[in-house]
Write an enzyme that holds these catalytic residues in place. Sequence first.
Site, PDB file in Angstrom:
ATOM      1  N   ASP A 143      34.531  39.676  29.581  1.00 39.87           N
ATOM      2  CA  ASP A 143      35.159  38.496  30.186  1.00 39.87           C
ATOM      3  C   ASP A 143      34.289  38.098  31.372  1.00 39.87           C
ATOM      4  O   ASP A 143      34.214  38.829  32.371  1.00 39.87           O
ATOM      5  CB  ASP A 143      36.592  38.855  30.644  1.00 39.87           C
ATOM      6  CG  ASP A 143      37.282  37.680  31.321  1.00 39.87           C
ATOM      7  OD1 ASP A 143      36.642  36.624  31.474  1.00 39.87           O
ATOM      8  OD2 ASP A 143      38.460  37.838  31.709  1.00 39.87           O
ATOM      9  N   HIS A 159      41.967  30.697  27.664  1.00 39.01           N
ATOM     10  CA  HIS A 159      40.887  31.547  28.143  1.00 39.01           C
ATOM     11  C   HIS A 159      40.207  32.173  26.933  1.00 39.01           C
ATOM     12  O   HIS A 159      40.836  32.333  25.870  1.00 39.01           O
ATOM     13  CB  HIS A 159      41.441  32.645  29.073  1.00 39.01           C
ATOM     14  CG  HIS A 159      40.359  33.378  29.810  1.00 39.01           C
ATOM     15  ND1 HIS A 159      39.392  32.730  30.534  1.00 39.01           N
ATOM     16  CD2 HIS A 159      40.084  34.709  29.926  1.00 39.01           C
ATOM     17  CE1 HIS A 159      38.577  33.624  31.064  1.00 39.01           C
ATOM     18  NE2 HIS A 159      38.971  34.831  30.707  1.00 39.01           N
ATOM     19  N   CYS A 215      34.740  28.707  29.789  1.00 39.83           N
ATOM     20  CA  CYS A 215      34.639  30.044  29.194  1.00 39.83           C
ATOM     21  C   CYS A 215      34.253  30.012  27.720  1.00 39.83           C
ATOM     22  O   CYS A 215      33.515  30.870  27.234  1.00 39.83           O
ATOM     23  CB  CYS A 215      35.932  30.816  29.392  1.00 39.83           C
ATOM     24  SG  CYS A 215      37.377  29.921  28.878  1.00 39.83           S
TER      25      CYS A 215
END
Length: 484
Positions: A81, A65, A16
């Site tokens: 996201d 994250h 990510c």
Amino acid sequence: MSDFSNEKLIYTPCYCEENVYHLCKAFGKLDDVYVCFISNENRSIPIWKQRASKFPDGIVIWDYHVILLVKEMSNSTKVYDLDTTLSFPCDFSIYVQESFKTLDDPQYYRKYRIIPAETYLKIFASDRSHMIKKDGTWYASPPIYSPISTSESVNNLPSFINMIENVDSKDFGFVLDDDVTAYFTETLVFIGFMLLVPILYVANFYFRYKRYKAATPWSIQDKVVVITGASSGIGEALAYEFARQDANLILCGRKVDSLAKVAKECKETCGAKNVTIQKVDVTSETDVMRFVASLEASHNKIDCLVLNAGVSMGETLESVEDFELIKTIMDVNYFGATMLAFNSLPLLKNAEKPRIVVNSSLAGIIPVPFRTGYAGSKFALRGFFESLQNELIDDNIFITMVYPGVVKTDINKNRLGDNPKALDFSNAMPSDECAKIIVDGTVQGKKEIVFTATGKLGRLMEAAGPSGISNEVMAHVGDELQHD
Ligand SMILES: NC(=O)c1ccc[n+]([C@@H]2O[C@H](COP(=O)([O-])OP(=O)(O)OC[C@H]3O[C@@H](n4cnc5c(N)ncnc54)[C@H](OP(=O)(O)O)[C@@H]3O)[C@@H](O)[C@H]2O)c1
């Protein structure tokens, strides 16, 4: 502005920080764009609605994250996201609500580091080492492009994930120490509360008006009015006020001589035609049953039942010598009132729009000290009669809870206990003024009558819920608040 449908963006599952790096590059202007790292000391942060989840609610416990926050012109914020099943981008408030729930275990509390996207692009460098297993294979296949690096930095991912303050963090971001979910939840609750206040205010006004319409018109003239504790004080003053408006009065108490004097005054000075007196000890079931039977025989209805008889105390619980004192107060104030109300229900139902008036006290809504037994009995009355009101409202029976402040009566003299602290009557309300307010409120069918500015403030504080404040204030109040 670039095309941000997430299919067209560079995306590698489980990387990510690199996905977000490419997403930053896709933005032309980075003024209001921020990279948000989420992790904690245990490398265990729950995020809901994640594509990688095996669970229906989409929960994944990530080691960290990374998402992108973009402040828009409209001042709203969007969350980008690439791993969410929510919309892309997603409204900040929806994202927080759906994805940042809280597991009730501190090891899962999230911490956040927010970094301006421009800074991120300048200093971020990939570190894929944590994705390589001992046998040299990958936990998740790495991106097909070479690791990201800059002239100044290599392999600095741990600095971004590290959520301990002052460790390599001051140059490129800041850590929010508390769980941001709790913060935003509180913000949402606050906004919701602010919206709710005017709605509640209007609703309150509407329901009061509805009750007023249902309860009136109602005139006291010729109504059968029963008053307990009518031999002195507020009860006596109520007798005179009802008498002036030509009620059909039944006055009760234990002191027959005093009752007789009040009855005489009602007739001779106040002009009442029908006044009778009854010796009733409200703690005696025999007295109460006999009294209700006699009422049934004489009038077969009660238009207005005023539950006023009461006794008080004035000392700390610690200095109470005998617990019988607390029991006696409960017997008179609570059981006396509720037993008579219980037995009077059939007669009340025989009347049109009957009233029950319950003389509580500010001590029945504000927990003033030196009154444990008294406050307990008066708080209990409120629970009982508010519940009863909800049972009886369809029968058009209206209960008025009355919460007087300090009223000049014989209550100091009649107080129970060995050494009760006397009420300060210097600012006390005269009993006839108190009675007038009660009778007016009764005619209007008010749900409650709260006396004094302090009382109204106390009621508001109680309704608003900061019990911490009200307890703190009440623990230190002076004589001014020593209500009976
Ligand atoms: N004065 C205040 O500052 C104040 C403030 C808030 C609320 N209140 C409430 O107002 C009500 C009246 O009090 P008050 O100030 O007028 O005091 P009070 O002058 O002492 O009157 C108390 C009345 O209660 C009656 N009573 C007491 N025990 C009884 C029993 N076992 N059976 C039947 N009647 C009984 C007394 O009549 P007998 O002695 O003839 O039985 C008397 O008429 C009480 O409920 C009190 O809690 C008073």
